[in-house]
Design an enzyme around this catalytic site. Structure first.
Site, mmCIF file in Angstrom:
data_model
loop_
_atom_site.group_PDB
_atom_site.id
_atom_site.type_symbol
_atom_site.label_atom_id
_atom_site.label_comp_id
_atom_site.label_asym_id
_atom_site.label_seq_id
_atom_site.Cartn_x
_atom_site.Cartn_y
_atom_site.Cartn_z
ATOM 1 N N HIS A 1 -13.247 17.221 0.105
ATOM 2 C CA HIS A 1 -14.411 17.842 0.736
ATOM 3 C C HIS A 1 -15.007 16.911 1.797
ATOM 4 O O HIS A 1 -15.218 17.319 2.946
ATOM 5 C CB HIS A 1 -15.452 18.161 -0.341
ATOM 6 N N GLU A 2 -15.296 15.684 1.408
ATOM 7 C CA GLU A 2 -15.913 14.752 2.356
ATOM 8 C C GLU A 2 -14.962 14.426 3.510
ATOM 9 O O GLU A 2 -15.411 14.215 4.650
ATOM 10 C CB GLU A 2 -16.361 13.478 1.634
ATOM 11 N N HIS B 1 -15.320 17.030 6.196
ATOM 12 C CA HIS B 1 -16.430 16.709 7.101
ATOM 13 C C HIS B 1 -16.013 15.633 8.098
ATOM 14 O O HIS B 1 -16.308 15.721 9.297
ATOM 15 C CB HIS B 1 -17.624 16.186 6.299
ATOM 16 N N HIS C 1 -13.851 16.822 10.871
ATOM 17 C CA HIS C 1 -14.648 17.573 11.837
ATOM 18 C C HIS C 1 -15.240 16.617 12.877
ATOM 19 O O HIS C 1 -15.304 16.929 14.072
ATOM 20 C CB HIS C 1 -15.756 18.315 11.092
#
Length: 693
Positions: free
Chosen positions: A482-483, A486, A489
C-alpha cells in the site's frame, strides 16, 4: 554546513539535522521565502510573466519546504524533547507564513494580473491548469475576503497548527506511558512462539528479567499488543491490554477530549468565515465527492448494502462462542472479539495467519515487490549502501539503523527517476501507523534533463526476533505494498509543474495507486515472486494458498463496516458540529455509529481521542476518511483490467503508469481514470471482491 536543514543536497545529511540548528535554519528559510514573495508583490501589472508570478510563487519557499519537511519527518520518526521544543518554538511563525500567502492582497493582485492576461493562452496545458488550480486554492483559502476576515482565518490556522501538534504529542506520549511485564509464562498460553520470544527479548532489552528468569514485555505498539489480543488464551491479559489501549489520548495529562472539540470548532469557524456551512463542504468542494452530504450519502449507501451480512457476522460469532463455552449467545466483550474470531476462522478454514509468516521475511517481500513493479511499470530498483549517525564516503546517511535507501531507474533510459527511504520497525520515538511522504518533488526541467524525486515510506511492522529475520504477517505485507503504491505515485510523477505532480491530487483519488497495489498480495502469480520460505526458499504450498484465499473474506462485512464507521464518525462530527458540540465523546460515538459498530457487552471508548488521521494536522484526513472506501471502489474496478489482460501484463502496467501515476493532478483525475479504463468507475467489483455483492 551553516544551515544543514536547508541544504539542497539530494542525499540528506541527517546526522547534522540537530535541534541546535532548528531556530536559525527555519528563521533563515522564512527570510529567504519572504524576500521572494516581496519580489512578487512589487511586480508592475504591465511586466507580469508566468516566470515572475506563478512560476516564482511555486519556488518561493523552496528552502522552507526542505527544512520544515525534514524537521516534521524527524518529529515523526525520532522524537526527543529538544527537537520537540525547537519545532514548537518555530511552529507559530511557519504556520503564519503559509497561512498568509493566500491572504496577501498584493500577491493575489499580481497573480490575477497575469491570470487575466492574453499571455496565458500561449502556455502549455499543464501550466494553464496550474494557474487555474492556484487561483482556486487562493479563493478557497480566503483571498477575496475583507481584511478583518483574512486576519481571522490566519489566527484560526495558527491555533489549529498548535492544537493538532499537541494532539499528536499526547497520542505518542500516552502510548509510550504504558507497559506490562509478565512474569508467569503460563499466562501466555496460545500466543505464537515468535510473539512470545519477541516479548521476552523486549523485556531483556528494557532491563526486565534474565536468560535464567525470563519476563515478557508488552506495549501498545501493534506488533506487541496485536498478537496478544488475537491469540492469548488468558482473558484477563487481553482485558488489561484492551483497557490500556483505551487510555491513549484519554487520561491525565494526555487527555485529548477538549482538544478535539477545540479543533473541530476552529475548523467550523474557518468554514463559516469562508462562506461554507460546514468544514466538509469547504475541503471537499474540489474533491470527487464535492460536499459533505455527498460523502455521507456514499457512506450510508454502502452501509445499507452490507448491513445484513454485518449482522450475520456478529450473530455467527456470538453463536460460535456460546457453542464452545456452553453459555448463552450474547454480545462479546471487546477484548474477546479478535480472539474468538481468530479461533473460529482457524476452525472453519483450517487456516492460521502465523503459518504464512515464514514466507514473508521483510527483505524478501521488498525484493519481490520491486520485481513485480519493475515488470509492470518499466523501472528497476537498487538498494544503496547506507550509514547511520555519521558521514561515510560512498554511503547515504539515514536517520536510524533500521532505515534503508533505494534508487529507482527507468528501465529503458536508465535515468534516475527518484530515490526513497524505508523504515519498517517500531520504537518509542516513532509515531504509530504507516505512511508515505515526499521529501523532494522533481520532474522534467527545461533543458531536457530530469530532477529526481525523493520520498520515504514508514511503518511499525514486526521486528526481527533473535537470529530470525523480521517475519511479517499478511496484513503487514499488504501495508508495505500500500505505502509503496503511494511512493510510486510520487516517484513516477512526470509533470512539468511540481505542485501538480504525484500525490498532489484530490484525497478521494490519492488512495487509488496505494490500494490497487494490495491486490498483488493475493494473486498466486505475483505472490510467487516474493512469498518464499526464509529457510528453504520454497513458495507457499498450494494447500496453504487455497486456505488463505478461502479465508480472505471471512467476516469481510465486519472489516468493511469498521472502515465505514470511521468515515461516518469523521463526517458527522465535522458536518454536524453544532448538533454535537461539547457532548460526551463516548456517548456521541455510540449515537452516531448505531448500526455501524458490533454490539458489545462492555462499551468501548471512542477512537476519536487517538484518531491521528483526523486530528494530527490542521486538515489531515479530516472530513476525508471516507476516501479510503471511495478509492476502494476505484481500485477494485481498475484492477479488473489487470485481471482481464494479465496480472503482470507490462502493457497494462505501463498504461497505469502513463495515465494515472505519471499524470498527477495535471488534468482532472476523473479524466485520468477514464483514460485508463475507457469508462467511469463501477461499484460492483468492490462488493464482489469483498464477497458482499
Amino acid at each position: 554546513m551553516q544551515h544543514p536543514f536547508l541544504t539542497d543536497s539530494y542525499h540528506i545529511p541527517w546526522a547534522s539535522l540537530t535541534p541546535d540548528h532548528i531556530e536559525a535554519d527555519i528563521t533563515k528559510a522564512l527570510e529567504l521565502a519572504e524576500q521572494r514573495l516581496d519580489s512578487i508583490r512589487k511586480i508592475d501589472a504591465s511586466e507580469v510573466t508566468y516566470e515572475n508570478t506563478f512560476g516564482a510563487l511555486e519556488n518561493a519557499a523552496q528552502e522552507l519546504e526542505y527544512g520544515w519537511g525534514r524537521l516534521s519527518h524527524l518529529d515523526s520518526v525520532d522524537d526527543n524533547p529538544e527537537q520537540r521544543a525547537g519545532m514548537n518554538g518555530m511552529l507559530p511563525q511557519v504556520s503564519s507564513f503559509y497561512s498568509q500567502i493566500s491572504l496577501d492582497a498584493d500577491i493575489w493582485k499580481t497573480l490575477k494580473a497575469f491570470a487575466d492576461s492574453p499571455a496565458v493562452k500561449t502556455l502549455s496545458t499543464v501550466k494553464k491548469r496550474f494557474i487555474e488550480e492556484t487561483c482556486a486554492d487562493f479563493i478557497q483559502a480566503g483571498a477575496d475576503l475583507p481584511a478583518d476576515k483574512k486576519a481571522e482565518v490566519a489566527e484560526i490556522d495558527a491555533e489549529l497548527s498548535q492544537k493538532t501538534k499537541k494532539f499528536s504529542e499526547n497520542v505518542l506520549d500516552s502510548t509510550n506511558a504504558w507497559e506490562l511485564i509478565i512474569q508467569d509464562e503460563s499466562r501466555l498460553t496460545g500466543l505464537p512462539e515468535m510473539a512470545k520470544e519477541s516479548a521476552r527479548l523486549d523485556a531483556l532489552q528494557q532491563g526486565h528479567g534474565s536468560e535464567d528468569d525470563p519476563k515478557y514485555r508488552f506495549t501498545l505498539q501493534h506488533p506487541s499488543m496485536g498478537p496478544a489480543m488475537q491469540y492469548a488464551d488468558d482473558d484477563a491479559l487481553r482485558k488489561e491490554i484492551w483497557e490500556a489501549n483505551g487510555t491513549i489520548g484519554r487520561d491525565g495529562n494526555y487527555d485529548n477530549t477538549e482538544l478535539i472539540w477545540e479543533i473541530i470548532e476552529l475548523r467550523q469557524r474557518k468554514a463559516e468565515v469562508l462562506g461554507h456551512a460546514s468544514f466538509p463542504d469547504l475541503v471537499l468542494q474540489r474533491r470527487m465527492a464535492k460536499n459533505g452530504q455527498a460523502a455521507l450519502d456514499f457512506t450510508e449507501d454502502l452501509h445499507g448494502r452490507i448491513k445484513e451480512q454485518f449482522l450475520t457476522d456478529t450473530q455467527e460469532l456470538q453463536d460460535y462462542k456460546a457453542e464452545k463455552t456452553g453459555g448463552a449467545s450474547a454480545p462479546l466483550e471487546p477484548w474477546d472479539t479478535g480472539y474468538w474470531a481468530e479461533k473460529r476462522r482457524k476452525e472453519q478454514y483450517d487456516f492460521d495467519d502465523e503459518a504464512l509468516r515464514p514466507y514473508f521475511p521483510v527483505d524478501q517481500v521488498m525484493a519481490g515487490m520491486f520485481s513485480i513493479t519493475s515488470k509492470l511499470f518499466g523501472i528497476h530498483i537498487t538498494q544503496v549502501d547506507s550509514v547511520y549517525g555519521k558521514d561515510e564516503e560512498g554511503k547515504v546517511q539515514v536517520w536510524h539503523e533500521d532505515c534503508k535507501f533505494y534508487d529507482v531507474f527507468d528501465a529503458e533510459s536508465n535515468e534516475l527517476l527518484g530515490s526513497f527511504y524505508a523504515d519498517w520497525h517500531p520504537r518509542a520515538t516513532k509515531r504509530g501507523g504507516a505512511w508515505m511522504n515526499s521529501l523532494r518533488t522533481g520532474g522534467p526541467v527545461e533543458n531536457g534533463t530530469r530532477d529526481p524525486h525523493l520520498g520515504l515510506m514508514i511503518g511499525n511492522m514486526t521486528k526481527p526476533v533473535g537470529d530470525k529475520p523480521a517475519l511479517l504477517d499478511h496484513r503487514e505485507v499488504e501495508t508495505i505494498f500500500h505505502e509503496f503504491g503511494h511512493l510510486l505515485h510520487h516517484l513516477l510523477g512526470d509533470v512539468e509543474v511540481r505542485s501538480l505532480s504525484g500525490t498532489n491530487v484530490p484525497w478521494d483519488f490519492v488512495e487509488l495507486p496505494s490500494q490497487i497495489m494490495e491486490n498483488f498480495c493475493w494473486d498466486r502469480e505475483s505472490l510467487d515472486m516474493f512469498a518464499t520460505h526464509y529457510e528453504t526458499g520454497e513458495t507457499i504450498p498450494e494447500e496453504l494458498f487455497q486456505k488463505m484465499v478461502a479465508a480472505k473474506n471471512y467476516m469481510s462485512a465486519t472489516g468493511f463496516m469498521r472502515q465505514l464507521s470511521l468515515g461516518k464518525l469523521d463526517l458527522e462530527l465535522h458536518q454536524n458540529f453544532k448538533k454535537y458540540k461539547g457532548g460526551d465523546l463516548d456517548v456521541l460515538d455510540r449515537e452516531i455509529l448505531k448500526g455501524y459498530k458490533t454490539p458489545l457487552a462492555t462499551e468501548s471508548p471512542t477512537i476519536a481521542r487517538r484518531f491521528s488521521h483526523l486530528f494530527s494536522g490542521p486538515v489531515a484526513y479530516a472530513s476525508g476518511y471516507y476516501s479510503y472506501k471511495w478509492a476502494e471502489v476505484l481500485d477494485a474496478d481498475a484492477f479488473t483490467r489487470f485481471q482481464e489482460e494479465g496480472i503482470l501484463n507490462t502493457e497494462t502496467g505501463m498504461s497505469f503508469r502513463r495515465e494515472i501515476l505519471a499524470r498527477g493532478n495535471s488534468r482532472p483525475v476523473d479524466e485520468s481514470y477514464r483514460a485508463f479504463m475507457s469508462r467511469d468507475p463501477e461499484l460492483t467489483p468492490l462488493l464482489e471482491r469483498a464477497g458482499l455483492a
